[in-house]
Design a protein around this motif. Structure first.
Motif, PDB file in Angstrom:
ATOM      1  N   THR A 201       2.439   4.704  -1.790  1.00 45.74           N
ATOM      2  CA  THR A 201       1.884   5.745  -2.655  1.00 45.74           C
ATOM      3  C   THR A 201       2.192   5.401  -4.117  1.00 45.74           C
ATOM      4  O   THR A 201       3.336   5.074  -4.440  1.00 45.74           O
TER       5      THR A 201
ATOM      6  N   GLU B 196       0.813  -1.221   0.000  1.00 48.76           N
ATOM      7  CA  GLU B 196       0.000   0.000   0.000  1.00 48.76           C
ATOM      8  C   GLU B 196       0.845   1.269   0.000  1.00 48.76           C
ATOM      9  O   GLU B 196       0.551   2.248   0.692  1.00 48.76           O
TER      10      GLU B 196
ATOM     11  N   HIS C 261      -3.662   9.899   2.931  1.00 46.27           N
ATOM     12  CA  HIS C 261      -3.137   8.595   2.515  1.00 46.27           C
ATOM     13  C   HIS C 261      -3.647   8.276   1.110  1.00 46.27           C
ATOM     14  O   HIS C 261      -4.837   8.425   0.828  1.00 46.27           O
TER      15      HIS C 261
ATOM     16  N   TRP D   1      -3.230   5.118  -1.905  1.00 43.39           N
ATOM     17  CA  TRP D   1      -2.684   3.795  -2.186  1.00 43.39           C
ATOM     18  C   TRP D   1      -3.384   3.208  -3.409  1.00 43.39           C
ATOM     19  O   TRP D   1      -4.384   3.745  -3.888  1.00 43.39           O
TER      20      TRP D   1
ATOM     21  N   LEU E  21       2.413  13.046  -3.319  1.00 42.92           N
ATOM     22  CA  LEU E  21       1.511  13.398  -2.232  1.00 42.92           C
ATOM     23  C   LEU E  21       1.400  14.906  -2.046  1.00 42.92           C
ATOM     24  O   LEU E  21       0.311  15.431  -1.778  1.00 42.92           O
TER      25      LEU E  21
ATOM     26  N   ASP F  83      -3.453  13.979   7.579  1.00 37.14           N
ATOM     27  CA  ASP F  83      -3.721  12.523   7.602  1.00 37.14           C
ATOM     28  C   ASP F  83      -4.094  12.037   6.195  1.00 37.14           C
ATOM     29  O   ASP F  83      -5.065  11.305   6.010  1.00 37.14           O
TER      30      ASP F  83
ATOM     31  N   SER G 139      -8.475  11.019   3.798  1.00 35.25           N
ATOM     32  CA  SER G 139      -7.864  12.218   4.350  1.00 35.25           C
ATOM     33  C   SER G 139      -8.815  12.943   5.292  1.00 35.25           C
ATOM     34  O   SER G 139     -10.034  12.803   5.187  1.00 35.25           O
TER      35      SER G 139
END
Length: 315
Positions: free
Chosen positions: A208, A206, A234, A236, A214, A232, A247
């Protein structure tokens, strides 16, 4: 709940054709490799056995990818293809080691070979593998299919090398060329496999997605009017070309209707610029001690997107 797009029937037909042709070639290569005493041809047979395994696993993965999501498999079976590619690449690495070991042994104890037979069989392999690789190229955007494509492309190049090796043995009589060719084939297998192992392992862990940054995603989300902060965050991969995002998004206290407009703006930015359709966005309000955060109701989700669970967050 996200539904996995059904792969085209053309992909499945190409895999079936590839499997049948590869099986016939494995039998022929192994038989004539023994007759010609050519380790290079026998190595090619082993390489093509791994291709058969790759095609079978990929076909099974394509089948599982057509199955819809369930309450137990909420994302469906999108990673079946990734897992198949990972297993394929690992088997190739093991095979490369075996070929290299056998080639070193043959260098120590050389055997006479029949170069003309080597060349005839290898020429048939170049044609077969080249045609299959060309057919698979159309679907190589999928990492599962790309792993099979690399198998077949590697076979095309290695069998072409066998032809050149047979020609060199025919004119020079140097039998050490045969095991040296086998070692070159092993190196090609190892090189092509390493990239697939690294890419699929990155997805399975998982990480990025490689084609996404990002900081660019965060900046795009924060550029939506009304967004104060994104944290927060993320991102994947669900499969080789399907990404998901979760998020927390900080916004100022505002009416519910304004919250839904922000939600739509964020999802449009993620979908249009980064091709992210699975989003889980949790809104948090700033400067509010008594109210709960605002949440966009399901009926206000963006049409065509797959944004889920837009929760409020109390402070």
């Amino acid at each position: 709940m996200h539904m996995v797009a059904k792969p085209s029937g053309g992909m499945q037909q190409v895999l079936k054709l590839s499997l049948a042709a590869t099986f016939c070639y494995v039998v022929a290569t192994f038989y004539f490799g023994l007759r010609a005493h050519s380790l290079a041809l026998i190595s090619e047979a082993g390489h093509n056995v791994s291709d058969m395994l790759a095609i079978v696993l990929s076909y099974v993965a394509v089948y599982f990818q057509t199955r819809p999501a369930t309450e137990e498999k909420t994302f469906g079976y999108q990673r079946a293809g990734v897992l198949a590619a990972f297993v394929n690449a690992l088997t190739l690495i093991v095979l490369a080691g075996w070929i290299a070991f056998a080639a070193l042994h043959r260098l120590a104890t050389p055997e006479p070979v029949q170069p003309k037979l080597m060349m005839y069989v290898a020429a048939a392999g170049v044609i077969m593998n080249g045609v299959i690789a060309g057919l698979l190229w159309r679907f190589s955007g999928d990492v599962n299919i790309r792993s099979v494509f690399l198998h077949m492309l590697g076979d095309t190049l290695s069998t072409a090398a066998v032809i050149l090796g047979g020609l060199a043995i025919l004119f020079t009589g140097m039998t050490w060329i045969d095991p040296v060719l086998s070692m070159i084939i092993a190196g090609m297998i190892l090189y092509s496999s390493y990239g697939i192992v690294r890419e699929t392992l990155h997805i399975l862990l998982e990480g990025t997605p490689k084609n996404l940054q990002l900081h660019e995603i965060r900046a795009s989300m924060q550029s939506v009017e009304g967004v104060l902060n994104v944290h927060d965050l993320h991102v994947w991969s669900l499969g080789s070309s399907s990404h998901a995002l979760a998020s927390h998004v900080t916004i100022a206290e505002m009416p519910l209707s304004d919250c839904s407009a922000i939600l739509e703006g964020i999802n449009c930015a993620l979908r249009d610029r980064f091709h992210i359709h699975h989003t889980t966005l949790q809104f948090e309000t700033r400067g509010c001690e008594t109210t709960h955060g605002c949440a966009a109701p399901p009926e206000l989700e963006v049409a065509g997107g797959h944004a889920h669970h837009h929760h409020g967050h109390s402070h």
